[in-house]
Design an enzyme around this catalytic site. Sequence first.
Site, PDB file in Angstrom:
ATOM      1  N   LYS A  52       9.149  -5.760   8.943  1.00  0.00           N
ATOM      2  CA  LYS A  52       8.085  -6.647   8.487  1.00  0.00           C
ATOM      3  C   LYS A  52       8.208  -8.028   9.125  1.00  0.00           C
ATOM      4  O   LYS A  52       7.217  -8.622   9.570  1.00  0.00           O
ATOM      5  CB  LYS A  52       8.116  -6.746   6.964  1.00  0.00           C
ATOM      6  CG  LYS A  52       7.718  -5.451   6.264  1.00  0.00           C
ATOM      7  CD  LYS A  52       8.049  -5.478   4.785  1.00  0.00           C
ATOM      8  CE  LYS A  52       7.725  -4.133   4.133  1.00  0.00           C
ATOM      9  NZ  LYS A  52       8.104  -4.069   2.702  1.00  0.00           N
ATOM     10  N   GLN A  96      11.305  -6.834  -2.041  1.00  0.00           N
ATOM     11  CA  GLN A  96      11.531  -5.477  -1.570  1.00  0.00           C
ATOM     12  C   GLN A  96      12.129  -4.595  -2.667  1.00  0.00           C
ATOM     13  O   GLN A  96      13.096  -4.977  -3.321  1.00  0.00           O
ATOM     14  CB  GLN A  96      12.469  -5.494  -0.356  1.00  0.00           C
ATOM     15  CG  GLN A  96      12.683  -4.142   0.290  1.00  0.00           C
ATOM     16  CD  GLN A  96      11.419  -3.553   0.894  1.00  0.00           C
ATOM     17  OE1 GLN A  96      10.626  -4.269   1.493  1.00  0.00           O
ATOM     18  NE2 GLN A  96      11.237  -2.259   0.755  1.00  0.00           N
ATOM     19  N   ASP A 119       1.749  -7.357  -1.452  1.00  0.00           N
ATOM     20  CA  ASP A 119       2.090  -5.937  -1.615  1.00  0.00           C
ATOM     21  C   ASP A 119       1.039  -5.223  -2.462  1.00  0.00           C
ATOM     22  O   ASP A 119       0.966  -3.999  -2.479  1.00  0.00           O
ATOM     23  CB  ASP A 119       3.469  -5.782  -2.274  1.00  0.00           C
ATOM     24  CG  ASP A 119       4.538  -5.400  -1.263  1.00  0.00           C
ATOM     25  OD1 ASP A 119       4.196  -4.881  -0.179  1.00  0.00           O
ATOM     26  OD2 ASP A 119       5.725  -5.603  -1.556  1.00  0.00           O
TER      27      ASP A 119
END
Length: 301
Positions: A52, A96, A119
Amino acid sequence: MNLLDGKLVSEKIKEQIALDAAEFTTQTGRKPHLVAILVGNDGGSETYVASKMRNCQLVGFESTNIRYDESISEEELIAKVKEINKDDTIDGLIVQLPLPKHIDPDKVTEAIDYRKDVDGFHPINLGRMQRNLPCFIPATPYGIMLMLDYYKIETAGKHAVVVGRSNIVGSPMSILLARNANPGNCTVTLTHSRTKDLKTEVLRGDIVVAAIGRKNFVTADMVKEGAVVIDVGINRETSTETKSGFKLYGDVDFEHVAPKASWITPVPGGVGLMTIVGLLKNTLEAAKEQFTQNNKFFYLA
């Protein structure tokens, strides 16, 4: 059989993201900024976050990776999230997953400002997606929809079967495929590990999305001829055949399913790359909304 090539599509879309990001930077004097928080030393998570961050750099974003030892308390982590929420130089924030067992991921997700939730996991974003309102769509389902759109896969009136009901992929995927949009307008069956006669249900699918997290779970006898097969699974196993020491497998038995499919995603090289694109597009949108302050994207203060 035709491949739904995530590498090809993601590169094409990232070219446009880079152009849009450059225009944003010219207008505002700053780059879109994504922050990723990584807790612990999970190998898979480290790989995902590094990818990412690397892709942010490629498209002209600023990125920051904040790392914590797995001993960090839930209170400390949430305090950091709230600190980032108040920082106007940060457009997007991801924490995460998975997190250590002593930290409730739902509490952490809900602590993130929904306007920085790139997200797409916050209840406000999920609720707006359910109502077909503008929102940050969860990155993996978003990436899949972008892929279907790129390849002009006909979805209207098709029967889509989603295998797996997670809040991250399966459930939002079922909602997106059913929405009155293009891609969309499918009749959707959402299946899972407790579904009776799962094989029969999956066989009905013109479009099959496998997101159950089990290696080669969807086999050839579960897929009808000509189906479009989307494999979301990324299952890591140790291997002496690769330099990395591990090998990736999907949720679909690719070798035996591919000859029956009209279109199919490979693993790796499919949905995983599109997930990054979904995240980047969300981050760019977050940056634009913060700059314009026009509140068209969200109606809440």
